[in-house]
Scaffold this motif. Sequence first.
Motif, PDB file in Angstrom:
ATOM      1  N   ALA A  52      42.317   0.142  -2.385  1.00  0.00           N
ATOM      2  CA  ALA A  52      42.112   1.546  -1.875  1.00  0.00           C
ATOM      3  C   ALA A  52      43.136   2.197  -1.640  1.00  0.00           C
ATOM      4  N   SER A  53      43.285   3.555  -1.708  1.00  0.00           N
ATOM      5  CA  SER A  53      44.327   4.533  -1.221  1.00  0.00           C
ATOM      6  C   SER A  53      43.900   4.697   0.383  1.00  0.00           C
ATOM      7  N   TYR A  54      45.071   4.672   1.040  1.00  0.00           N
ATOM      8  CA  TYR A  54      44.797   4.978   2.519  1.00  0.00           C
ATOM      9  C   TYR A  54      44.098   6.130   2.753  1.00  0.00           C
ATOM     10  N   GLU A  55      44.210   7.385   2.138  1.00  0.00           N
ATOM     11  CA  GLU A  55      43.540   8.363   2.399  1.00  0.00           C
ATOM     12  C   GLU A  55      41.943   8.291   2.296  1.00  0.00           C
ATOM     13  N   ASP A  56      41.644   7.531   1.355  1.00  0.00           N
ATOM     14  CA  ASP A  56      40.153   7.148   1.242  1.00  0.00           C
ATOM     15  C   ASP A  56      39.533   6.271   2.241  1.00  0.00           C
ATOM     16  N   LEU A  57      40.434   5.382   2.298  1.00  0.00           N
ATOM     17  CA  LEU A  57      39.961   4.195   3.380  1.00  0.00           C
ATOM     18  C   LEU A  57      39.903   4.791   4.848  1.00  0.00           C
ATOM     19  N   ASN A  58      40.875   5.585   5.087  1.00  0.00           N
ATOM     20  CA  ASN A  58      40.982   6.289   6.608  1.00  0.00           C
ATOM     21  C   ASN A  58      40.054   7.081   6.793  1.00  0.00           C
ATOM     22  N   MET A  87      57.315  -6.656  -5.652  1.00  0.00           N
ATOM     23  CA  MET A  87      56.586  -5.302  -5.088  1.00  0.00           C
ATOM     24  C   MET A  87      56.409  -5.468  -3.387  1.00  0.00           C
ATOM     25  N   THR A  88      56.566  -4.419  -2.868  1.00  0.00           N
ATOM     26  CA  THR A  88      56.454  -4.298  -1.463  1.00  0.00           C
ATOM     27  C   THR A  88      54.858  -4.231  -1.004  1.00  0.00           C
ATOM     28  N   VAL A  89      54.819  -5.111   0.080  1.00  0.00           N
ATOM     29  CA  VAL A  89      53.229  -5.417   0.519  1.00  0.00           C
ATOM     30  C   VAL A  89      53.497  -5.358   2.141  1.00  0.00           C
ATOM     31  N   THR A  90      52.325  -4.768   2.750  1.00  0.00           N
ATOM     32  CA  THR A  90      52.385  -4.974   4.360  1.00  0.00           C
ATOM     33  C   THR A  90      50.904  -5.644   4.591  1.00  0.00           C
ATOM     34  N   GLY A 128      52.700  -1.487  -0.707  1.00  0.00           N
ATOM     35  CA  GLY A 128      53.337  -0.367  -0.197  1.00  0.00           C
ATOM     36  C   GLY A 128      53.758  -0.600   1.229  1.00  0.00           C
ATOM     37  N   ARG A 129      53.960   0.335   1.963  1.00  0.00           N
ATOM     38  CA  ARG A 129      54.705   0.066   3.198  1.00  0.00           C
ATOM     39  C   ARG A 129      53.985   0.923   4.628  1.00  0.00           C
ATOM     40  N   ASN A 130      52.513   0.953   4.046  1.00  0.00           N
ATOM     41  CA  ASN A 130      51.548   1.721   5.083  1.00  0.00           C
ATOM     42  C   ASN A 130      51.317   0.479   6.161  1.00  0.00           C
ATOM     43  N   LYS A 131      51.500   0.834   7.469  1.00  0.00           N
ATOM     44  CA  LYS A 131      51.113  -0.399   8.548  1.00  0.00           C
ATOM     45  C   LYS A 131      49.662  -0.093   8.956  1.00  0.00           C
ATOM     46  N   ASP A 132      49.327   1.538   9.157  1.00  0.00           N
ATOM     47  CA  ASP A 132      48.044   1.518   9.427  1.00  0.00           C
ATOM     48  C   ASP A 132      46.856   1.386   8.558  1.00  0.00           C
ATOM     49  N   HIS A 133      47.282   1.241   7.016  1.00  0.00           N
ATOM     50  CA  HIS A 133      46.597   0.886   6.011  1.00  0.00           C
ATOM     51  C   HIS A 133      46.315  -0.528   6.164  1.00  0.00           C
ATOM     52  N   ALA A 134      47.194  -1.615   6.447  1.00  0.00           N
ATOM     53  CA  ALA A 134      46.992  -2.889   6.390  1.00  0.00           C
ATOM     54  C   ALA A 134      46.272  -3.314   7.871  1.00  0.00           C
ATOM     55  N   GLU A 135      46.350  -2.378   9.070  1.00  0.00           N
ATOM     56  CA  GLU A 135      45.749  -2.675  10.170  1.00  0.00           C
ATOM     57  C   GLU A 135      44.126  -2.339  10.129  1.00  0.00           C
ATOM     58  N   VAL A 136      43.870  -1.262   9.413  1.00  0.00           N
ATOM     59  CA  VAL A 136      42.446  -0.930   9.241  1.00  0.00           C
ATOM     60  C   VAL A 136      41.572  -1.993   8.539  1.00  0.00           C
ATOM     61  N   ALA A 137      42.563  -2.458   7.259  1.00  0.00           N
ATOM     62  CA  ALA A 137      41.983  -3.236   6.375  1.00  0.00           C
ATOM     63  C   ALA A 137      41.825  -4.614   7.022  1.00  0.00           C
TER      64      ALA A 137
END
Length: 153
Positions: free
Chosen positions: A23-29, A70-73, A91-100
């Motif tokens: 999922a994209s962070y925008e959609d998930l958030n 590949m970069t992962v968080t 990717g490098r989005n820490k908020d995305h990983a925490e919400v997931a």
Amino acid sequence: MEPQASPPHSKERKRWMSILAKASYEDLNSLWQNLPDKPQWNRIRAPEIGMVMVRGRMGGTGNRFNLGEMTVTRCTVGLSCGLVGHGYVSGRNKDHAEVAAVIDALMQRRERSETIEHSIIKPLELRHLDRRKQASRKAAATKVEFFTVAREN
């Protein structure tokens, strides 16, 4: 009272973890922000950025080879009821990983999993499938048919 949890290696969990990772962070958030009654959680492993090796196969089915990095968080959280959730995203989005990770933990609670499935997981899955269809249509529009005509001399 013990939390009612799904088996940690179930097919369902693999499915929702995959959907959250794609999922994209925008959609998930946006879906996460609309969720009522968000739980309290603690970070067990704070979001951290790293690299993983991506592997491929020759011709899709042949010998494996290293395609590249590949970069992962990743992040691990614990809910107050004792359930643990993990989030791994590209990717490098820490908020995305925490919400997931929080959603993974919530999906393990039987009393919340149906709500989360309908309000977050299913919409993300449908958006992902729609994007794949759009990409397939775009690729099909550029398809060139080649054929060979045999000549008799």
